[in-house]
Design an enzyme around this catalytic site. Structure first.
Site, PDB file in Angstrom:
ATOM      1  N   TYR A   1       0.809  -1.221   0.000  1.00 40.64           N
ATOM      2  CA  TYR A   1       0.000   0.000   0.000  1.00 40.64           C
ATOM      3  C   TYR A   1       0.845   1.275   0.000  1.00 40.64           C
ATOM      4  O   TYR A   1       0.478   2.259  -0.616  1.00 40.64           O
ATOM      5  CB  TYR A   1      -0.919   0.019   1.234  1.00 40.64           C
ATOM      6  CG  TYR A   1      -2.251  -0.624   0.992  1.00 40.64           C
ATOM      7  CD1 TYR A   1      -2.353  -1.981   0.730  1.00 40.64           C
ATOM      8  CD2 TYR A   1      -3.417   0.120   1.028  1.00 40.64           C
ATOM      9  CE1 TYR A   1      -3.567  -2.579   0.517  1.00 40.64           C
ATOM     10  CE2 TYR A   1      -4.646  -0.462   0.813  1.00 40.64           C
ATOM     11  CZ  TYR A   1      -4.731  -1.816   0.565  1.00 40.64           C
ATOM     12  OH  TYR A   1      -5.944  -2.390   0.348  1.00 40.64           O
TER      13      TYR A   1
ATOM     14  N   LYS B   1       2.430 -15.511   3.327  1.00 39.80           N
ATOM     15  CA  LYS B   1       2.723 -16.291   2.118  1.00 39.80           C
ATOM     16  C   LYS B   1       4.212 -16.602   2.175  1.00 39.80           C
ATOM     17  O   LYS B   1       4.982 -16.299   1.262  1.00 39.80           O
ATOM     18  CB  LYS B   1       2.312 -15.472   0.881  1.00 39.80           C
ATOM     19  CG  LYS B   1       2.346 -16.246  -0.430  1.00 39.80           C
ATOM     20  CD  LYS B   1       1.270 -17.321  -0.563  1.00 39.80           C
ATOM     21  CE  LYS B   1       1.477 -18.127  -1.827  1.00 39.80           C
ATOM     22  NZ  LYS B   1       0.605 -19.320  -1.920  1.00 39.80           N
TER      23      LYS B   1
ATOM     24  N   ASP C   1      -3.647 -18.432   1.009  1.00 39.11           N
ATOM     25  CA  ASP C   1      -4.594 -19.094   0.111  1.00 39.11           C
ATOM     26  C   ASP C   1      -5.482 -20.085   0.877  1.00 39.11           C
ATOM     27  O   ASP C   1      -6.692 -20.148   0.669  1.00 39.11           O
ATOM     28  CB  ASP C   1      -3.877 -19.766  -1.086  1.00 39.11           C
ATOM     29  CG  ASP C   1      -2.633 -20.547  -0.686  1.00 39.11           C
ATOM     30  OD1 ASP C   1      -2.224 -20.482   0.491  1.00 39.11           O
ATOM     31  OD2 ASP C   1      -2.084 -21.244  -1.558  1.00 39.11           O
TER      32      ASP C   1
ATOM     33  N   ASP D   1      -6.898  -6.646   3.596  1.00 41.63           N
ATOM     34  CA  ASP D   1      -7.922  -5.958   2.801  1.00 41.63           C
ATOM     35  C   ASP D   1      -8.798  -6.986   2.102  1.00 41.63           C
ATOM     36  O   ASP D   1     -10.031  -6.937   2.159  1.00 41.63           O
ATOM     37  CB  ASP D   1      -7.241  -5.052   1.763  1.00 41.63           C
ATOM     38  CG  ASP D   1      -8.265  -4.391   0.851  1.00 41.63           C
ATOM     39  OD1 ASP D   1      -9.273  -3.890   1.383  1.00 41.63           O
ATOM     40  OD2 ASP D   1      -8.061  -4.395  -0.377  1.00 41.63           O
TER      41      ASP D   1
ATOM     42  N   ASP E   1     -12.975  -8.507   3.499  1.00 48.41           N
ATOM     43  CA  ASP E   1     -14.220  -8.421   2.724  1.00 48.41           C
ATOM     44  C   ASP E   1     -14.853  -9.804   2.606  1.00 48.41           C
ATOM     45  O   ASP E   1     -16.073  -9.959   2.740  1.00 48.41           O
ATOM     46  CB  ASP E   1     -13.964  -7.882   1.305  1.00 48.41           C
ATOM     47  CG  ASP E   1     -13.950  -6.355   1.253  1.00 48.41           C
ATOM     48  OD1 ASP E   1     -13.884  -5.724   2.326  1.00 48.41           O
ATOM     49  OD2 ASP E   1     -13.988  -5.803   0.133  1.00 48.41           O
TER      50      ASP E   1
HETATM   51  C1  IPM Z   1     -10.638  -0.978   3.232  1.00 47.36           C
HETATM   52  C2  IPM Z   1     -10.786  -0.330   1.883  1.00 47.36           C
HETATM   53  C3  IPM Z   1      -9.592   0.585   1.639  1.00 47.36           C
HETATM   54  C4  IPM Z   1      -8.340  -0.276   1.638  1.00 47.36           C
HETATM   55  C5  IPM Z   1      -9.669   1.421   0.340  1.00 47.36           C
HETATM   56  C6  IPM Z   1     -10.963   2.192   0.226  1.00 47.36           C
HETATM   57  C7  IPM Z   1      -8.496   2.351   0.226  1.00 47.36           C
HETATM   58  O1  IPM Z   1     -10.948  -1.276   0.892  1.00 47.36           O
HETATM   59  O2  IPM Z   1     -10.550  -0.236   4.219  1.00 47.36           O
HETATM   60  O3  IPM Z   1     -10.607  -2.205   3.287  1.00 47.36           O
HETATM   61  O4  IPM Z   1      -7.958  -0.845   0.607  1.00 47.36           O
HETATM   62  O5  IPM Z   1      -7.719  -0.373   2.705  1.00 47.36           O
HETATM   63 MG    MG Z   2     -11.126  -3.241   1.599  1.00 46.45          MG
END
Ligand code: IPM
Ligand code: MG
Length: 384
Positions: free
Chosen positions: A149, A216, A249, A273, A277
């Site tokens: 990042y 990893k 993975d 990240d 999700d």
């Molecule tokens: C998160 C989001 C952010 C990230 C984006 C919006 C920059 O996806 O907080 O997970 O990638 O960290």
């Molecule tokens: Mg995210």
């Protein structure tokens, strides 16, 4: 009553609707601990661009950092990204606002807890029988700095003139698509991993959970490094915390059997990240994700959305505010308002147990009443 100012970024898309519901819940719940929360708006995102010509007005940035506690509703809008954002890529608010705040405030620890309750197992996307009676706790703590990042931004200045061009290192906002080679430098600093993993171990110890470290290490140098440091600190400083290592993975596959990831989960920025999700979707909906980002040294903190801005639902009172509401529980706990935090979590659990649903939590067979953003917010408020 103690008074605490919190910088408020209502954000883009459905952000303002979800944040309105969440702010009312936070203000009410905090009173249980004698805390008065005063939100002060520090506009950021595409909505701010419309008013101030900048997605990150400098006044907002300065003030939010100065306040040191931010409730952040999420920024970004695919439509504006492809119109104004195509002409002015530096204005895209994800990097310009969110990443800038994380870096400026040194927000290293990103807590994203996913809690499976047995009685709500049918709401999740996994087979309900895979959830044990005592439920499952996955406390994701994502390493929120460095890695892929911030690598280019942080390390470019270390290169000799001409190196960047030769090895393709450039900032995202400078990418055109005509390059021969583009490189992201991904890195971890030993001292940062140590600070991070000590905090994760301490947290695991305090809640009596094992620590699962994701990497990893079978392929990449920085994860080999990560695993060696985690192993050393675990052995020498936290022999009483059960530690396992999981390749990213296979960790991804385990999202479908959440009990196999019961514990505090440590992972790098990029892995965290992606996996968080997936974990939120497995739990039921991205709209349920709560998230906090903390500087363990200064206590500065940002209570983030984590789950985007639901741009397609904007203005329709349809987005699920629960993730934002649970995020306020994290914020209250950080501010020492433990009763209020607990009340919010209990109210959410009761609302869901009683069968109240926003649209994202219903499948095609659902016949009950579907609540809008504000209705769900008011219901949770009434249950405090
Ligand atoms: C998160 C989001 C952010 C990230 C984006 C919006 C920059 O996806 O907080 O997970 O990638 O960290
Ligand atoms: Mg995210």
């Amino acid at each position: 009553m103690t008074r605490k100012i919190v910088a408020l970024v209502t954000g883009d898309g459905s952000g303002p609707e979800m944040m309105a519901a969440a702010c009312s819940v936070a203000v009410e719940a905090a009173k249980k601990d004698g805390l008065e929360i005063a939100f002060e708006e520090t506009p950021m995102g595409w909505n701010a661009y419309g008013k101030y010509g900048d997605t990150l007005p400098q006044e907002s940035f300065k003030r939010a950092v100065e306040i040191g506690t931010i409730f952040f509703g999420g920024v970004g809008d695919p439509k504006l990204d492809s119109t104004i954002g195509a002409e002015k890529p530096e204005m895209r608010p994800e990097a310009r606002c969110l990443l800038a705040l994380r870096k400026k405030m040194g927000l290293l620890l990103n807590f994203r807890p996913m809690i499976y309750y047995k009685e709500l197992a049918h709401l999740s996307m996994v087979k309900p029988e895979t959830i044990p009676d005592q439920g499952v706790q996955q406390v994701w703590i994502r390493f929120l700095l460095e890695d892929s990042y911030f690598g280019n931004e942080d390390l470019m200045a270390e290169l000799q003139p001409g190196d960047c061009e030769r090895i393709g290192v450039k900032l995202k906002k400078k990418v055109t698509g005509d390059e021969k080679l583009v490189t992201d430098m991904a890195y971890f600093r030993q001292s940062t991993i140590e600070k991070y993993i000590r905090a994760a171990f301490n947290y695991a110890k305090s809640v009596g959970l094992p620590l699962i470290s994701i990497d990893k290490a079978n392929v990449m140098a920085r994860y080999d490094f990560w695993r060696r440091i985690v192993t050393r600190i675990g052995k020498t400083e936290f022999p009483d915390v059960h530690l396992t290592h999981q390749l990213v993975d296979s960790a991804n596959a385990l999202l479908f059997t959440p009990a196999k990831l019961h514990g505090v989960i440590a992972c790098g920025n990029e892995h965290g990240d992606i996996l968080s999700d997936g974990a939120a979707a497995a739990l039921g909906s991205m709209g349920m994700m709560c998230s906090s980002a903390i500087n363990p040294d200064t206590g500065q903190a940002m209570f983030e959305s984590g789950a985007g801005t639901a741009p397609t639902l904007a203005g329709q009172d349809k987005a699920n505010p629960i993730g934002r509401i649970l995020t306020t529980a994290m914020m209250l706990r950080h501010l020492g308002a433990n009763k209020g935090a607990r009340a919010i979590e209990d109210a959410v659990r009761t609302a869901l147990k009683d069968g109240h649903r926003t649209a994202d939590l219903c499948d095609a067979t659902y016949v009950g009443n579907i609540l809008g953003t504000q209705e769900m917010g008011r219901l949770i408020l009434s249950l405090l």
